[in-house]
Motif scaffolding. Sequence first.
Motif, PDB file in Angstrom:
ATOM      1  N   GLU A 282      -0.322   6.859   2.562  1.00  9.09           N
ATOM      2  CA  GLU A 282      -1.613   7.264   3.138  1.00  9.09           C
ATOM      3  C   GLU A 282      -2.512   6.061   3.386  1.00  9.09           C
ATOM      4  O   GLU A 282      -3.194   5.984   4.410  1.00  9.09           O
ATOM      5  N   GLU A 283      -2.527   5.119   2.446  1.00  5.31           N
ATOM      6  CA  GLU A 283      -3.332   3.914   2.634  1.00  5.31           C
ATOM      7  C   GLU A 283      -2.828   3.107   3.830  1.00  5.31           C
ATOM      8  O   GLU A 283      -3.622   2.580   4.613  1.00  5.31           O
TER       9      GLU A 283
ATOM     10  N   SER B  93      -3.953   4.680   7.041  1.00 11.83           N
ATOM     11  CA  SER B  93      -5.373   4.424   7.268  1.00 11.83           C
ATOM     12  C   SER B  93      -5.604   3.012   7.810  1.00 11.83           C
ATOM     13  O   SER B  93      -6.380   2.823   8.753  1.00 11.83           O
TER      14      SER B  93
ATOM     15  N   LEU C  79       0.840  -1.192   0.000  1.00 12.50           N
ATOM     16  CA  LEU C  79       0.000   0.000   0.000  1.00 12.50           C
ATOM     17  C   LEU C  79       0.877   1.244   0.000  1.00 12.50           C
ATOM     18  O   LEU C  79       2.024   1.209   0.441  1.00 12.50           O
TER      19      LEU C  79
END
Length: 61
Positions: free
Chosen positions: A47-48, A51, A44
């Motif tokens: 940012e992913e 999260s 990923l």
Amino acid sequence: MQFREPHDPDVVYLESMTSSLYVESDAEIYRYTLAFDHLRAAALGTEESKSVIARSAERFT
């Protein structure tokens, strides 16, 4: 590991619970590099990842 100096060849460092190993064969380094590149491509983005980590942390609080 890759080094800037041409006289310092690339090397793969493997570490386990009880030992470590330096791989210096060009063919083996190529295979490890390919595997790492595939993992990096599947990972990923920043940012992913943040999260996913945040959602996971919420489950434990």
